[in-house]
Design an enzyme around this catalytic site. Structure first.
Site, PDB file in Angstrom:
ATOM      1  N   LYS A 188       0.860  -1.189   0.000  1.00 32.41           N
ATOM      2  CA  LYS A 188       0.000   0.000   0.000  1.00 32.41           C
ATOM      3  C   LYS A 188       0.890   1.231   0.000  1.00 32.41           C
ATOM      4  CE  LYS A 188      -1.687   2.793   2.882  1.00 32.41           C
ATOM      5  NZ  LYS A 188      -1.674   4.063   2.082  1.00 32.41           N
ATOM      6  N   GLU A 264      10.040   1.429  10.497  1.00 35.84           N
ATOM      7  CA  GLU A 264      11.090   2.432  10.299  1.00 35.84           C
ATOM      8  C   GLU A 264      10.393   3.767  10.366  1.00 35.84           C
ATOM      9  OE1 GLU A 264      12.898   5.372   8.805  1.00 35.84           O
ATOM     10  OE2 GLU A 264      12.773   4.335   6.872  1.00 35.84           O
ATOM     11  N   CYS A 299      13.601  11.088   6.567  1.00 34.94           N
ATOM     12  CA  CYS A 299      13.594  10.671   7.967  1.00 34.94           C
ATOM     13  C   CYS A 299      14.992  10.759   8.574  1.00 34.94           C
ATOM     14  CB  CYS A 299      13.034   9.262   8.102  1.00 34.94           C
ATOM     15  SG  CYS A 299      13.797   8.058   7.004  1.00 34.94           S
ATOM     16  N   GLU A 398      10.098  16.331  14.691  1.00 32.83           N
ATOM     17  CA  GLU A 398      10.435  16.121  13.294  1.00 32.83           C
ATOM     18  C   GLU A 398       9.596  17.059  12.435  1.00 32.83           C
ATOM     19  OE1 GLU A 398      11.313  12.381  10.391  1.00 32.83           O
ATOM     20  OE2 GLU A 398       9.411  12.348  11.454  1.00 32.83           O
TER      21      GLU A 398
END
Length: 494
Positions: A188, A264, A299, A398
């Site tokens: 997906k 992750e 990331c 983040e």
């Protein structure tokens, strides 16, 4: 590489796959669709089939049939490997169209899409294709009247949920080792970047993967992602994305069949520059490249620049100078160095972090504003803050955009403490000419990858993944196969 005008001309007449790919064929699903908008100019690219629980059920059922009764898990590993190599060859053949699709759907500069993203994705399928028949089982030494065998077997049906920032590379990191191990896969992609994944599915079928071995469903997280995470017939779930969504997948596992979940997740990576760095100019240039590459939508982006106070102003000025000369523009121009953020909502979120940073007292050295608004696209100036305190949101959260926070320190212990003062642990950088310092600090940093005198380097031979709330398990390298295999012990009494 072809020029700007040729890329722009092709963008006016693109042909996209817009249906799910299930059991080796396009599948329209129940008729629901969602719109994919290009962050390049706000133009609608396509109406794509929207998966809900019913479409996910179809895809998982196809993957289960292919695993239980189909040829893929039963092929000789060398045969599986050859199929992955054929897929890599087809990706190379269609490299320009795949790069164009990625650039249009998520805003990445076309040069990066073609030279970096596609190179990495193609290399991943080739690497695991070549590895498929080189795995060995074990026969431990036991008593003379027994034979023990330890075999590595495919784990079953794998659900893979991947983000939009590297839509084919991260998909390849999960799909390639899972297929090489003999698993079947339901992928997906993000609803922001489904077009490249649907194109990949068609190429996989053309490469000879049997029906059901590799399926792709398009849809959003709350519907399609949740259905995949809760599905009782999915054995392994591999996810790359935010820490908040990663928590959902752990809950889905607990609420369903206790499937293994490999995550992750986010990062707030520190990049430490010491006064004895072998080349301060190179360290500053790399710090700027690292945070502005891929629009900062990484990331692993080195979003916290930790600099010794004795060199902080020199390094910061060099980074600011590079930010000001960076070419922000049309992703389809090969000269563009930074393209569009993935969409309006994401741009507004990043601008919110900038506003908060100013409000909390950090000094905005450059950038911080929307640019190229007349294009209709989602563009942001490269942004640098200094005088950032460890407790500020700029230093803790983040941002996933081209926003750098500079923090000064006075000694090595303070640098390590600042670097580790985060809930994340994905990556870190260190610049020093002292070998002992490099080893000692690398060991002290709580991060899955530490780059010394470089950043974002590596290849498929080394594992990638995080510690703490950056996740678990590893992509890349032979270690990735551990996520998609089960160890079985067979004890034979002689």
């Amino acid at each position: 590489m072809i020029g700007h005008q040729e890329w722009a001309g092709r963008a006016m007449r693109p042909v996209f796959a817009t249906q799910h790919h299930i059991d080796g064929a396009d599948e329209p699903g129940g008729g629901a669709v969602f719109t994919v908008v290009s962050p390049r100019d706000g133009r609608v690219l396509a109406e794509v089939a929207d998966a809900g629980a019913a479409e996910v059920d179809l895809a998982v059922a196809a993957a289960r049939r292919a695993f239980v009764r189909g040829p893929w898990p039963r092929l000789a590993p060398a045969e599986r490997g050859r199929a992955l190599l054929r897929l890599a060859d087809l990706m190379e053949e269609h490299r320009e169209s795949l790069a164009l699709t990625i650039s249009l759907e998520m805003g990445k500069p076309i040069k990066d899409a073609y030279e970096i993203e596609l190179r990495a994705a193609i290399s991943t399928f080739r690497w695991y294709g070549q590895l498929a028949d080189k795995l060995t089982d074990e026969s431990p030494h036991t008593a003379l009247d027994a034979l023990a065998l330890v075999t590595r077997e495919p784990a079953g049906v794998v659900g893979a949920v991947v983000p939009w920032n590297f839509p084919l590379t991260i998909a390849a990191w999960k799909v390639a080792p899972a297929l090489a191990a003999g698993c079947t896969v339901v992928l997906k992609p993000s609803e922001r970047s489904p077009l490249s994944a649907l194109a990949l599915a068609r190429l996989a079928t053309e490469a000879g993967l049997p029906p059901g071995a590799f399926n792709v469903v398009a849809g959003d997280g709350p519907a399609a992602g949740r259905a995949l995470g809760l599905h009782p017939d999915v054995d392994v779930l591999a996810f790359t994305g935010s820490t908040a969504v990663g928590r959902h997948f752990l809950r889905y596992s607990a609420d369903s069949n206790l499937k293994r979940v490999w995550l992750e997740l986010g990062g707030k990576s520190p990049n430490i520059i010491l006064p004895d760095a072998p080349d301060l100019d190179r360290a500053a240039a790399t710090a700027a490249w690292g945070i502005f590459f891929n629009q900062g939508e990484m990331c692993t982006a080195p979003s916290r620049l930790l600099v010794h106070s004795s060199i902080a102003e020199r390094v910061t000025e060099a980074v600011v100078a590079r930010a000001r000369e960076l070419r922000v523009g049309d992703p389809l121009d090969p000269a563009t160095e930074m393209g569009a953020l993935v969409g309006e909502a994401h741009l507004e979120g990043v601008l919110g972090h900038v506003e908060t940073g100013v409000g909390q007292g950090a000094r905005l050295r450059t950038g911080g504003s929307r640019t190229l608004a007349d294009t209709g696209g989602s563009y942001l100036e490269p942004t640098v803050f200094d005088r950032v305190a460890p407790g500020m949101r700029l230093a803790r959260e983040e941002i996933f955009g081209p926003v750098l926070s500079v923090l000064a320190f006075d000694d090595l212990d303070e640098a390590v403490a600042l670097a580790n003062a985060t809930e994340y642990g994905l990556a870190a950088g260190l610049w020093t000419a002292d070998l002992s310092t490099a080893h000692q600090v690398s060991r002290a940093l709580r991060a899955g990858t530490v780059w010394v005198n470089c950043y974002e380097e590596g290849d498929l031979t080394v594992p990638f993944g995080g510690m703490k709330q950056s996740g678990n398990g590893r992509d890349k390298s032979a270690h990735a196969l551990e996520k998609y295999t089960e160890l079985k012990t067979t004890w034979i009494q002689l």
